[in-house]
Design a protein around this motif. Structure first.
Motif, PDB file in Angstrom:
ATOM      1  N   GLY A   1       1.599   1.443  -2.477  1.00  0.00           N
ATOM      2  CA  GLY A   1       1.493   0.022  -2.760  1.00  0.00           C
ATOM      3  C   GLY A   1       0.675  -0.675  -1.693  1.00  0.00           C
ATOM      4  N   VAL A   2       0.519  -1.997  -1.849  1.00  0.00           N
ATOM      5  CA  VAL A   2      -0.275  -2.776  -0.908  1.00  0.00           C
ATOM      6  C   VAL A   2       0.556  -3.791  -0.143  1.00  0.00           C
ATOM      7  N   SER A   3       1.843  -3.871  -0.416  1.00  0.00           N
ATOM      8  CA  SER A   3       2.712  -4.787   0.315  1.00  0.00           C
ATOM      9  C   SER A   3       2.894  -4.275   1.741  1.00  0.00           C
ATOM     10  N   PRO A   4       3.260  -5.152   2.680  1.00  0.00           N
ATOM     11  CA  PRO A   4       3.495  -4.694   4.063  1.00  0.00           C
ATOM     12  C   PRO A   4       4.528  -3.578   4.142  1.00  0.00           C
ATOM     13  N   ALA A   5       5.581  -3.669   3.336  1.00  0.00           N
ATOM     14  CA  ALA A   5       6.614  -2.622   3.364  1.00  0.00           C
ATOM     15  C   ALA A   5       6.056  -1.286   2.910  1.00  0.00           C
ATOM     16  N   SER A   6       5.253  -1.290   1.853  1.00  0.00           N
ATOM     17  CA  SER A   6       4.684  -0.047   1.341  1.00  0.00           C
ATOM     18  C   SER A   6       3.674   0.542   2.319  1.00  0.00           C
ATOM     19  N   ARG A   7       2.859  -0.309   2.910  1.00  0.00           N
ATOM     20  CA  ARG A   7       1.869   0.199   3.864  1.00  0.00           C
ATOM     21  C   ARG A   7       2.546   0.798   5.094  1.00  0.00           C
ATOM     22  N   ALA A   8       3.645   0.179   5.535  1.00  0.00           N
ATOM     23  CA  ALA A   8       4.390   0.728   6.674  1.00  0.00           C
ATOM     24  C   ALA A   8       4.989   2.092   6.322  1.00  0.00           C
ATOM     25  N   LEU A   9       5.498   2.216   5.100  1.00  0.00           N
ATOM     26  CA  LEU A   9       6.049   3.495   4.656  1.00  0.00           C
ATOM     27  C   LEU A   9       4.962   4.562   4.557  1.00  0.00           C
ATOM     28  N   GLU A  10       3.786   4.181   4.092  1.00  0.00           N
ATOM     29  CA  GLU A  10       2.683   5.137   4.001  1.00  0.00           C
ATOM     30  C   GLU A  10       2.316   5.682   5.378  1.00  0.00           C
ATOM     31  N   GLN A  11       2.283   4.809   6.371  1.00  0.00           N
ATOM     32  CA  GLN A  11       1.968   5.257   7.727  1.00  0.00           C
ATOM     33  C   GLN A  11       3.064   6.160   8.276  1.00  0.00           C
TER      34      GLN A  11
ATOM     35  N   SER B   1      19.734  14.199   6.649  1.00  0.00           N
ATOM     36  CA  SER B   1      19.099  12.925   7.035  1.00  0.00           C
ATOM     37  C   SER B   1      18.434  13.016   8.399  1.00  0.00           C
ATOM     38  N   GLY B   2      17.637  14.085   8.593  1.00  0.00           N
ATOM     39  CA  GLY B   2      16.874  14.181   9.837  1.00  0.00           C
ATOM     40  C   GLY B   2      15.961  12.984  10.007  1.00  0.00           C
ATOM     41  N   VAL B   3      15.300  12.587   8.909  1.00  0.00           N
ATOM     42  CA  VAL B   3      14.482  11.371   8.884  1.00  0.00           C
ATOM     43  C   VAL B   3      14.907  10.562   7.658  1.00  0.00           C
ATOM     44  N   PRO B   4      15.639   9.477   7.846  1.00  0.00           N
ATOM     45  CA  PRO B   4      16.052   8.651   6.699  1.00  0.00           C
ATOM     46  C   PRO B   4      14.975   7.635   6.325  1.00  0.00           C
ATOM     47  N   LEU B   5      14.694   7.527   5.035  1.00  0.00           N
ATOM     48  CA  LEU B   5      13.743   6.540   4.522  1.00  0.00           C
ATOM     49  C   LEU B   5      14.432   5.690   3.463  1.00  0.00           C
ATOM     50  N   HIS B   6      14.080   4.422   3.414  1.00  0.00           N
ATOM     51  CA  HIS B   6      14.608   3.534   2.372  1.00  0.00           C
ATOM     52  C   HIS B   6      13.446   2.874   1.656  1.00  0.00           C
ATOM     53  N   LEU B   7      13.420   3.007   0.324  1.00  0.00           N
ATOM     54  CA  LEU B   7      12.373   2.375  -0.480  1.00  0.00           C
ATOM     55  C   LEU B   7      12.897   1.063  -1.036  1.00  0.00           C
ATOM     56  N   PRO B   8      12.273  -0.055  -0.690  1.00  0.00           N
ATOM     57  CA  PRO B   8      12.737  -1.351  -1.203  1.00  0.00           C
ATOM     58  C   PRO B   8      12.455  -1.481  -2.688  1.00  0.00           C
ATOM     59  N   PRO B   9      13.254  -2.275  -3.418  1.00  0.00           N
ATOM     60  CA  PRO B   9      13.021  -2.462  -4.856  1.00  0.00           C
ATOM     61  C   PRO B   9      11.721  -3.216  -5.115  1.00  0.00           C
ATOM     62  N   LEU B  10      11.193  -3.064  -6.317  1.00  0.00           N
ATOM     63  CA  LEU B  10       9.920  -3.677  -6.668  1.00  0.00           C
ATOM     64  C   LEU B  10       9.999  -5.202  -6.648  1.00  0.00           C
ATOM     65  N   ARG B  11      11.159  -5.765  -6.922  1.00  0.00           N
ATOM     66  CA  ARG B  11      11.284  -7.233  -6.923  1.00  0.00           C
ATOM     67  C   ARG B  11      11.044  -7.826  -5.533  1.00  0.00           C
ATOM     68  N   ASP B  12      11.185  -7.009  -4.487  1.00  0.00           N
ATOM     69  CA  ASP B  12      10.900  -7.458  -3.125  1.00  0.00           C
ATOM     70  C   ASP B  12       9.457  -7.194  -2.729  1.00  0.00           C
ATOM     71  N   ARG B  13       8.656  -6.630  -3.663  1.00  0.00           N
ATOM     72  CA  ARG B  13       7.262  -6.282  -3.357  1.00  0.00           C
ATOM     73  C   ARG B  13       6.345  -6.801  -4.468  1.00  0.00           C
ATOM     74  N   PRO B  14       6.247  -8.118  -4.634  1.00  0.00           N
ATOM     75  CA  PRO B  14       5.430  -8.657  -5.737  1.00  0.00           C
ATOM     76  C   PRO B  14       3.972  -8.236  -5.673  1.00  0.00           C
ATOM     77  N   ASP B  15       3.424  -8.048  -4.463  1.00  0.00           N
ATOM     78  CA  ASP B  15       2.042  -7.588  -4.360  1.00  0.00           C
ATOM     79  C   ASP B  15       1.883  -6.196  -4.960  1.00  0.00           C
ATOM     80  N   ASP B  16       2.913  -5.365  -4.795  1.00  0.00           N
ATOM     81  CA  ASP B  16       2.858  -4.023  -5.376  1.00  0.00           C
ATOM     82  C   ASP B  16       2.925  -4.069  -6.897  1.00  0.00           C
ATOM     83  N   ALA B  17       3.683  -5.021  -7.439  1.00  0.00           N
ATOM     84  CA  ALA B  17       3.771  -5.145  -8.894  1.00  0.00           C
ATOM     85  C   ALA B  17       2.388  -5.411  -9.484  1.00  0.00           C
ATOM     86  N   ALA B  18       1.611  -6.272  -8.838  1.00  0.00           N
ATOM     87  CA  ALA B  18       0.256  -6.562  -9.308  1.00  0.00           C
ATOM     88  C   ALA B  18      -0.639  -5.336  -9.167  1.00  0.00           C
TER      89      ALA B  18
END
Length: 448
Positions: A133-143, A297-314
């Motif tokens: 995605g392109v939201s700040p949360a998604s870009r941080a997860l990608e990194q 859970s050596g490395v725990p990740l949490h994916l936020p819901p799409l409703r919190d990432r409107p830029d990703d929805a677009a």
């Protein structure tokens, strides 16, 4: 072929250079021409996703440009946005009535214009290398995924259903595999919730012939299949307690034993687990082993819901339509009004629900625009923009319902008349001004 370059038609060198520089900084490709003749020539060569034009040109005007585009593309004309001074506002309004997308009055706010363009073309900006995605949360997860891929640690991905947990798991594996020379390591996925308790152990570890009734031949489990690569255990929160015990032992000593065998087999897998359930609460209730939770859970990740990432929805909406185009050989595009609506929805089913909605709108679209109208798509009201959800305790207001129905009907008739305001108004028995005012009011109410 649908292009990603913006066609900028502007004869003023200062204005043209300013727009070109800003669009380039936003990572858009820009084709800048300075007259109507050149613009017409470019429109014959490429299908632009957006045309941004001054209304007054050295060799013509906006009406000539709009006419050329309507003749070239018919009802699937690319979005045409006019830039106009105060003295040409009436002309700009008339052009919008006749099929142009919108107009902006000079001097205009460049930041506001860029935000609108990003809504229409989210592949621009920093999205050229995005995969989640392109939201700040998604870009941080990608990194973070880039770093995780280099670590020899198990990964636990948590998030609501449909947020893309398997997509993240596959990316971790692909990044890890790219760092290893030679044959590509395997990626094996299994959904723990989709297999009955009696068969789960066999699916995980395999079985020998005759191990149980119906076991006529040897079966290699997913741990062996994933040897040297990645094993993705989806919905691990649904794993029964007896399988949790055996999984814990495998993670401790790296060995599996097929059902019905006394021989241990050494396996080397990168384990990635995922669940939509809160494992900490399952530990408190005794449904999930705490020691197993620590192991996975050596490395725990949490994916936020799409409703919190409107830029990703677009961004995801455009991306999915491009995928559907590649599959069907068509060249459809999403109506920006659809994007504005998608950004505001709760998407309880997250990306999976969004893609389902887009696919229905795509296949029922009568032209090249992917839009959402109740009259065109036979589906339940709770799936529709502005529709009340099933079981809602708050009934929809009468005026809101009437407005929804009227807008859908107007859009349907516009589609049938290939976006021609005058022809549509005549078929409805109203004046062009009345139709234009209705559409403008509805768009303002929707924030478009």
């Amino acid at each position: 072929m649908f292009d990603q370059a913006i066609l900028l038609v502007e004869d003023d060198p200062i204005m043209g250079e300013s727009l070109q520089q800003r669009l380039t900084l936003e990572h858009f490709s820009v084709n800048w021409v300075r007259n109507l003749g050149r613009a017409k020539a470019e429109l014959q060569l490429r299908l632009y996703p957006l045309v941004l034009s001054d209304i007054r040109l050295p060799d013509g005007n906006g009406e000539a440009l709009l006419g050329a585009m309507l003749q070239r593309y018919g009802g699937c004309c690319p979005p045409l946005v006019f830039m106009t001074g105060f003295g040409s506002v009436n002309q700009a309004v008339r052009l919008v009535r006749n099929g142009a997308w919108d107009y902006i009055q000079k001097p205009f706010d460049l930041d506001l214009l860029m935000r609108r363009i990003h809504d229409w073309l989210p592949e621009g900006g920093d999205a050229h290398d995005a995969w989640l995605g392109v939201s700040p949360a998604s870009r941080a997860l990608e990194q973070l995924v880039e770093r995780i891929a280099r670590l020899d640690l198990p990964v636990l991905i948590q998030g609501e259903s449909g947020t893309g947990k398997e997509v993240v798991a596959e990316k971790i594996h692909a990044t890890m595999a790219a760092q290893r020379p030679g044959k590509a390591p395997p990626f094996v996925a299994i959904n723990c919730a989709a297999i009955s308790d009696g068969l789960l152990e066999s699916e995980l570890f395999g079985h020998e012939p005759g191990a149980f009734t119906g076991a006529a031949r040897r079966h290699v489990g997913v741990f062996e299949q994933a040897h040297g690569g990645t094993l993705f255990l989806d919905e691990i929160g649904d794993m029964p307690s007896h399988a949790q015990v055996k999984l814990l032992r495998v993670l401790q000593d790296g060995k599996i034993r097929r059902v019905g065998s006394e021989k241990s087999i050494q396996v080397d897998v990168r384990l990635i687990c995922a669940t939509h359930k809160p494992l900490e609460k399952l530990v408190e209730s005794g449904e999930f082993r705490q020691d197993l939770l620590f192991r996975i859970s050596g490395v725990p990740l949490h994916l936020p819901p799409l409703r919190d990432r409107p830029d990703d929805a677009a961004w995801l909406s455009h991306r999915h339509v491009h995928a559907l185009n590649a599959k069907s050989g068509q060249h459809k595009r999403i109506d920006p009004q659809f994007i504005a609506w998608a950004r505001s929805q709760p998407w309880e089913g997250n990306v999976r629900e969004l893609f389902s909605v887009i696919e229905r709108a795509y296949h029922f679209s009568p032209d090249c625009w992917v839009r959402w109208t109740r009259s065109a798509i036979p589906c339940m009201q709770q799936d529709l923009p502005g529709g009340a959800a099933t079981g809602s305790t708050v009934p929809e207001r009468l005026d809101s319902y009437i407005s929804r129905v009227e807008l859908d009907y107007l859009q349907q008739r516009l589609t049938e008349n290939k976006g021609q305001i005058a022809k549509t108004a005549d078929s409805l028995g109203i004046s062009r001004k009345t139709l234009w005012e209705k559409l403008r009011r509805y768009h303002q109410e929707a924030g478009v």
